[in-house]
Design a protein around this motif. Structure first.
Motif, PDB file in Angstrom:
ATOM      1  N   ILE A 109     -19.165  10.803  19.426  1.00 15.91           N
ATOM      2  CA  ILE A 109     -18.389  10.281  19.900  1.00 15.91           C
ATOM      3  C   ILE A 109     -18.113   9.835  21.233  1.00 15.91           C
ATOM      4  CG2 ILE A 109     -16.079  12.085  20.679  1.00 15.91           C
ATOM      5  CD1 ILE A 109     -17.196  13.038  17.786  1.00 15.91           C
ATOM      6  N   CYS A 110     -17.052   8.619  20.901  1.00 11.73           N
ATOM      7  CA  CYS A 110     -16.230   7.512  21.838  1.00 11.73           C
ATOM      8  C   CYS A 110     -16.210   7.889  22.894  1.00 11.73           C
ATOM      9  CB  CYS A 110     -16.636   6.966  20.914  1.00 11.73           C
ATOM     10  SG  CYS A 110     -15.957   5.676  22.480  1.00 11.73           S
ATOM     11  N   PRO A 111     -15.658   8.533  24.257  1.00  9.47           N
ATOM     12  CA  PRO A 111     -14.920   8.560  25.449  1.00  9.47           C
ATOM     13  C   PRO A 111     -13.973   8.750  25.130  1.00  9.47           C
ATOM     14  CG  PRO A 111     -16.937   8.055  26.304  1.00  9.47           C
ATOM     15  CD  PRO A 111     -17.534   8.074  24.637  1.00  9.47           C
ATOM     16  N   HIS A 112     -14.140   6.998  24.700  1.00 14.29           N
ATOM     17  CA  HIS A 112     -12.685   5.860  25.078  1.00 14.29           C
ATOM     18  C   HIS A 112     -11.409   5.959  23.601  1.00 14.29           C
ATOM     19  CE1 HIS A 112     -10.986   2.092  24.764  1.00 14.29           C
ATOM     20  NE2 HIS A 112     -10.557   1.645  26.423  1.00 14.29           N
ATOM     21  N   CYS A 113     -12.969   5.816  22.561  1.00  9.59           N
ATOM     22  CA  CYS A 113     -11.947   6.233  21.359  1.00  9.59           C
ATOM     23  C   CYS A 113     -11.383   7.085  21.125  1.00  9.59           C
ATOM     24  CB  CYS A 113     -13.003   5.613  19.806  1.00  9.59           C
ATOM     25  SG  CYS A 113     -12.815   3.422  19.609  1.00  9.59           S
ATOM     26  N   GLY A 114     -12.155   8.388  21.284  1.00  6.45           N
ATOM     27  CA  GLY A 114     -12.074  10.129  20.884  1.00  6.45           C
ATOM     28  C   GLY A 114     -11.842  10.593  19.624  1.00  6.45           C
ATOM     29  N   VAL A 172     -23.590   2.236  22.639  1.00  3.71           N
ATOM     30  CA  VAL A 172     -22.381   1.291  22.655  1.00  3.71           C
ATOM     31  C   VAL A 172     -22.096   1.671  21.649  1.00  3.71           C
ATOM     32  CG1 VAL A 172     -21.722  -1.130  23.583  1.00  3.71           C
ATOM     33  CG2 VAL A 172     -23.532  -0.220  24.399  1.00  3.71           C
ATOM     34  N   CYS A 173     -20.322   1.730  21.813  1.00  2.00           N
ATOM     35  CA  CYS A 173     -19.395   2.195  20.934  1.00  2.00           C
ATOM     36  C   CYS A 173     -19.390   0.851  19.850  1.00  2.00           C
ATOM     37  CB  CYS A 173     -18.137   2.420  21.209  1.00  2.00           C
ATOM     38  SG  CYS A 173     -16.956   2.608  20.032  1.00  2.00           S
ATOM     39  N   ASP A 174     -19.424   0.426  17.947  1.00  3.47           N
ATOM     40  CA  ASP A 174     -19.192   0.122  17.762  1.00  3.47           C
ATOM     41  C   ASP A 174     -17.324  -0.898  18.259  1.00  3.47           C
ATOM     42  OD1 ASP A 174     -21.560  -0.411  17.518  1.00  3.47           O
ATOM     43  OD2 ASP A 174     -21.429   0.228  15.204  1.00  3.47           O
ATOM     44  N   LYS A 175     -16.993   0.039  17.644  1.00  2.00           N
ATOM     45  CA  LYS A 175     -15.349  -0.391  18.467  1.00  2.00           C
ATOM     46  C   LYS A 175     -14.678  -0.419  19.300  1.00  2.00           C
ATOM     47  CE  LYS A 175     -13.945   2.785  14.167  1.00  2.00           C
ATOM     48  NZ  LYS A 175     -13.457   4.201  14.211  1.00  2.00           N
ATOM     49  N   CYS A 176     -15.449  -0.444  20.664  1.00  2.00           N
ATOM     50  CA  CYS A 176     -14.488  -1.253  21.882  1.00  2.00           C
ATOM     51  C   CYS A 176     -16.060  -0.540  23.113  1.00  2.00           C
ATOM     52  CB  CYS A 176     -13.732  -0.077  22.129  1.00  2.00           C
ATOM     53  SG  CYS A 176     -14.910   1.739  22.900  1.00  2.00           S
ATOM     54  N   GLU A 177     -16.926  -1.118  22.386  1.00  2.00           N
ATOM     55  CA  GLU A 177     -17.891  -1.809  23.121  1.00  2.00           C
ATOM     56  C   GLU A 177     -18.152  -0.468  24.578  1.00  2.00           C
ATOM     57  OE1 GLU A 177     -18.529  -5.468  23.621  1.00  2.00           O
ATOM     58  OE2 GLU A 177     -19.061  -5.521  21.863  1.00  2.00           O
TER      59      GLU A 177
HETATM   60 ZN   LIG Z   1     -14.817   3.051  21.723  1.00  2.00          ZN
END
Ligand SMILES: [Zn+2]
Length: 71
Positions: A13-18, A46-51
């Motif tokens: 779970i990415c804290p930025h993308c939620g 590291v998140c693939d979407k937002c890094e």
């Molecule tokens: Zn993300």
């Protein structure tokens, strides 16, 4: 304990993308939880979407602790 290598992928779970995202293990500079400094070049997911930094593998936490202790 699973040892991660740079380029390994996982899901978290990415804290930025939620949301649940794919993550890739890469070397990153990671700030301490309390913001008193940072440790450079440790392996992190590291998140693939937002890094954004999603998680730190257990194998990296002794490095953080050692870096903090030396200050
Ligand atoms: Zn993300």
């Amino acid at each position: 304990m699973k040892l991660y290598q740079p380029g390994d992928t996982s899901k978290a779970i990415c804290p930025h993308c939620g949301t649940l995202v794919s993550t890739t293990l890469a070397y990153r500079d990671v700030p301490f939880d309390d913001g008193t400094g940072m440790v450079r070049g440790i392996l992190a997911a590291v998140c693939d979407k937002c890094e954004a930094l999603v998680s730190i593998p257990v194998q990296s936490t002794p490095i953080i602790r050692r870096t903090r202790g030396s200050k």
